[in-house]
Motif scaffolding. Structure first.
Motif, PDB file in Angstrom:
ATOM      1  N   ASP A  53       0.638 -43.035 -68.665  1.00  0.00           N
ATOM      2  CA  ASP A  53       0.020 -44.202 -69.316  1.00  0.00           C
ATOM      3  C   ASP A  53      -1.355 -44.533 -68.735  1.00  0.00           C
ATOM      4  O   ASP A  53      -1.904 -45.612 -69.022  1.00  0.00           O
ATOM      5  CB  ASP A  53       0.958 -45.423 -69.268  1.00  0.00           C
ATOM      6  CG  ASP A  53       1.296 -45.867 -67.855  1.00  0.00           C
ATOM      7  OD1 ASP A  53       1.594 -45.011 -67.014  1.00  0.00           O
ATOM      8  OD2 ASP A  53       1.268 -47.091 -67.596  1.00  0.00           O
ATOM      9  N   HIS A  54      -1.918 -43.578 -67.968  1.00  0.00           N
ATOM     10  CA  HIS A  54      -3.273 -43.750 -67.422  1.00  0.00           C
ATOM     11  C   HIS A  54      -4.150 -42.532 -67.656  1.00  0.00           C
ATOM     12  O   HIS A  54      -5.361 -42.594 -67.468  1.00  0.00           O
ATOM     13  CB  HIS A  54      -3.208 -44.106 -65.934  1.00  0.00           C
ATOM     14  CG  HIS A  54      -2.476 -45.391 -65.723  1.00  0.00           C
ATOM     15  ND1 HIS A  54      -3.117 -46.599 -65.540  1.00  0.00           N
ATOM     16  CD2 HIS A  54      -1.147 -45.670 -65.777  1.00  0.00           C
ATOM     17  CE1 HIS A  54      -2.211 -47.560 -65.462  1.00  0.00           C
ATOM     18  NE2 HIS A  54      -1.005 -47.031 -65.603  1.00  0.00           N
ATOM     19  N   ASP A 140      -2.691 -49.615 -61.059  1.00  0.00           N
ATOM     20  CA  ASP A 140      -1.317 -50.122 -60.990  1.00  0.00           C
ATOM     21  C   ASP A 140      -1.026 -50.408 -59.524  1.00  0.00           C
ATOM     22  O   ASP A 140      -1.062 -49.497 -58.697  1.00  0.00           O
ATOM     23  CB  ASP A 140      -0.318 -49.062 -61.469  1.00  0.00           C
ATOM     24  CG  ASP A 140      -0.226 -48.947 -62.973  1.00  0.00           C
ATOM     25  OD1 ASP A 140      -1.048 -49.569 -63.668  1.00  0.00           O
ATOM     26  OD2 ASP A 140       0.676 -48.218 -63.447  1.00  0.00           O
TER      27      ASP A 140
HETATM   28 MN    MN Z   1       1.055 -47.730 -65.491  1.00  0.00          MN
END
Ligand code: MN
Ligand code: NI
Length: 226
Positions: A53-54, A140
Motif C-alpha cells: 500500500d506504499h 507508517d
Molecule cells: Mn501502510
C-alpha cells in the motif's frame, strides 16, 4: 510549495517546479478510482517502506517518468531489480542535498517487506527541508519518542502523519506526535482506505483543534498551497 493528495498515503509535493511523489498507491485504491495514474508527474519518488500500500504504482510511474526513487538501501536495490534506472539509497539518520532541498531519512516504528517477499530494510519517514518550508512525512509509524529529536533539530512547518490507527498510530497519538515534532499544521494520511482504518474525520479534526493544532484532510485529487 504545493501539495496534492491521491489517497491513502500518496502525496505529490511540488517545490520549485520539481515534483516529489510519496508512496504511490493509486490503482488498487477504490477510493482513488478517479485519479489517472498516468497523468501524475514525478521527478522523485520517495518510498517510506516496502509494503504494497506504499509501492503499488511506484515501478510503473518511475519507468514512465524517469523519476529517481529515494528510499532505504534495500528498497532502492529492489527497484533496480525491477528495472527502475535511477535510485538514491539512504539509511536512517542520513541527509542528502537534492536540487529542491535536502532529504533526511528518519526512524519509523513499523515493519517493511516488499510485495514479492524481499526484505525491505527498516521503515522510515522523510524530512524535506527547503527554502519554502520544511515538511515531515512520517510514513507508517507508531508514536515514538524519536519524534522529539525531529522537533529539537528541525523547524517543521507541515507534518504529514498517519492517523488511521490499527496499522499505525491513531488520532490521539498523532496529536502527541505533532507536539513532539513541534508542528501545528498537520495533514492526515493512512485513514479510510480499508475497514481497519476508517475514522471519524470531524472527531479527528476536533481533537487536533483542542490541542491548538489544525488537521487538514484533503479530498482525493485536491491540491493546496503550503
Ligand atoms: Mn501502510
Ligand atoms: Ni506499512
Amino acid at each position: 510549495m504545493k501539495l496534492s493528495y491521491y489517497g491513502h498515503s500518496t502525496f505529490l509535493l511540488e517545490i520549485k517546479g520539481l515534483n516529489l511523489l510519496f508512496d504511490p498507491f493509486i490503482t488498487p485504491n477504490e477510493l482513488a478510482k478517479n485519479i489517472d495514474v498516468n497523468s501524475i508527474p514525478a521527478d522523485y519518488i520517495l518510498v517510506s517502506h516496502g509494503h504494497e500500500d506504499h509501492v503499488a504504482d511506484a515501478v510503473s510511474i518511475a519507468k514512465r517518468t524517469g523519476a529517481t526513487v529515494v528510499s532505504n538501501f534495500e528498497i532502492v536495490s529492489w527497484f533496480g531489480v525491477q528495472g527502475v534506472e535511477k535510485g538514491h539509497p539512504m539509511n536512517h539518520g542520513g541527509s542528502w542535498s537534492f536540487d529542491f532541498g535536502s532529504v533526511k531519512y528518519v526512524n519509523a516504528v513499523h515493519s517493511s517487506v516488499l510485495p514479492d517477499g524481499t526484505y525491505g530494510g527498516n521503515p522510515g519517514g522523510f524530512i524535506i527541508s527547503t527554502d519554502e518550508g520544511n515538511v515531515y512525512y512520517a510514513g507508517d509509524t507508531a508514536l515514538t519518542y524519536d519524534m522529539k529529536l525531529i522537533g529539537d533539530t528541525a523547524n517543521i512547518s507541515h507534518a504529514i502523519l498517519p492517523i488511521g490507527d490499527n496499522f499505525t498510530m491513531g488520532v490521539d497519538d498523532a496529536v502527541i506526535a505533532a507536539e513532539f515534532v513541534g508542528c501545528n499544521e498537520i495533514i492526515g494520511m493512512h485513514y479510510d482506505t480499508f475497514g481497519y482504518i476508517e475514522i471519524d474525520k470531524e472527531e479527528a479534526k476536533g481533537k487536533f483543534s483542542t490541542a491548538g493544532k489544525t488537521l487538514t484532510l484533503l479530498n482525493i485529487g485536491e491540491t493546496i498551497a503550503l
